[in-house]
Design an enzyme around this catalytic site. Structure first.
Site, PDB file in Angstrom:
ATOM      1  N   SER A 139     -22.597  82.489  41.882  1.00  0.00           N
ATOM      2  CA  SER A 139     -21.782  83.703  41.968  1.00  0.00           C
ATOM      3  C   SER A 139     -20.768  83.693  40.828  1.00  0.00           C
ATOM      4  CB  SER A 139     -21.027  83.719  43.302  1.00  0.00           C
ATOM      5  OG  SER A 139     -20.034  84.721  43.300  1.00  0.00           O
ATOM      6  N   TYR A 152     -15.230  79.374  49.124  1.00  0.00           N
ATOM      7  CA  TYR A 152     -16.465  80.064  48.737  1.00  0.00           C
ATOM      8  C   TYR A 152     -16.729  79.852  47.242  1.00  0.00           C
ATOM      9  CZ  TYR A 152     -19.895  83.593  47.586  1.00  0.00           C
ATOM     10  OH  TYR A 152     -21.018  84.208  47.096  1.00  0.00           O
TER      11      TYR A 152
END
Ligand SMILES: NC(=O)c1ccc[n+]([C@@H]2O[C@H](COP(=O)([O-])OP(=O)(O)OC[C@H]3O[C@@H](n4cnc5c(N)ncnc54)[C@H](OP(=O)(O)O)[C@@H]3O)[C@@H](O)[C@H]2O)c1
Length: 256
Positions: A139, A152
């Site tokens: 990501s 995250y």
């Protein structure tokens, strides 16, 4: 014998879109996810085009992963691709207010789950050799910090470095590794992140023309269909509407 693609997290978003994209080309599919009804419905739909083997499992369950992969039917063992896609973010609160349980779920899913599928399937990918490939879902959060990204983003930084390191260890095998790093994409990802808050979920994408799961599926299809001598190491993509915020500066110490 047909090439097989193993996709973790095929019950929604990118994983589901990839399953549909590769089914069109006739790749045999092993599809995983926890939501049984969705997985079975997708497997049934795609079996009109190709061979599909649904595996209802939680990627955090190492034993279940070991058993499911050891028990793959013969016709799904010629593994050409692995898409390590299962993953999630939980919450956006600042670190001091976060639940340690949520942090653990992200680490167990995004890091440990990805390690299980990778390690357990590597022998099959190596046996396929030249032309095989792993696509890991990293990501933009893996290298661009933003408030509330803490664990995250850190799990995705792990995915990026693990992908690069893995490439070194696979030299000579012909197996490619890519860390794909998307920015804002519209999927249930945000619904999960915001604990089912549909209003917040819709506000996330409103007016932003976000990337769609089908765009990601096309990108992964392109990556895994590169000529066998090409490795896409990392690939970052964002919608045009998304850029970076400036530095945050605390001015509470200025003289009044
Ligand atoms: N959407 C974005 O903006 C974005 C951006 C960058 C990266 N990513 C990454 O891309 C990947 C896919 O995201 P998405 O947008 O497609 O989200 P999504 O629609 O929520 O899909 C996530 C998938 O992961 C599966 N999953 C989650 N936890 C699991 C577990 N413990 N065991 C097995 N499967 C599990 C879910 O299936 P079940 O719930 O049925 O198990 C689902 O199929 C994730 O790794 C995410 O971090 C997303």
């Amino acid at each position: 014998m047909t090439s097989t693609l193993f996709i973790t997290g095929a019950t929604s978003g990118f994983g589901e879109a990839c399953a549909r994209r590769f089914a069109r080309d006739g790749w045999a599919l092993v599809l995983t996810g926890r939501r049984e009804a969705r997985l079975q419905a997708l497997a049934e739909e795609l079996s009109a085009y190709t061979e599909v083997h649904p595996l209802v499992l939680d990627v955090r369950d190492r034993q279940a992963m070991e058993q499911a992969i050891a028990g793959l039917p013969e016709k799904f063992t010629r593994l050409r691709g692995l898409i390590n896609n299962a993953g999630l973010a939980l919450g956006t609160d600042p670190a001091p207010r976060c639940s340690l349980d949520d942090w653990e779920v992200m680490v167990d899913t995004n890091i440990k789950g990805l390690l299980y599928s990778t390690r357990l399937l590597l022998p099959r990918l190596i046996a396929y050799g030249r032309g095989a490939g792993i696509v890991n879902l990293g990501s933009v959060a893996g290298h661009w910090p933003y408030p509330g990204s803490h664990v995250y983003g850190a799990t995705k930084a792990f995915v990026r470095q693990f992908s690069l390191n893995l490439r070194n260890d696979l030299v000579g095998t012909g197996v490619r590794v890519t860390d794909l790093e998307p920015g804002l994409c519209e999927s249930e990802f945000s619904l999960v992140r915001f604990g089912g808050d549909r209003e917040r979920y819709e506000a996330t994408y409103a007016g932003a023309e976000p990337i769609q799961p089908e765009d990601i599926a096309e990108t992964i299809h392109w990556i895994l269909n590169q000529p066998a001598h090409i490795n896409i190491n990392t690939l970052e993509l964002m919608p045009v509407s998304q850029t970076w915020a400036g530095f945050a500066i605390d001015r509470s110490r200025s003289a009044s």
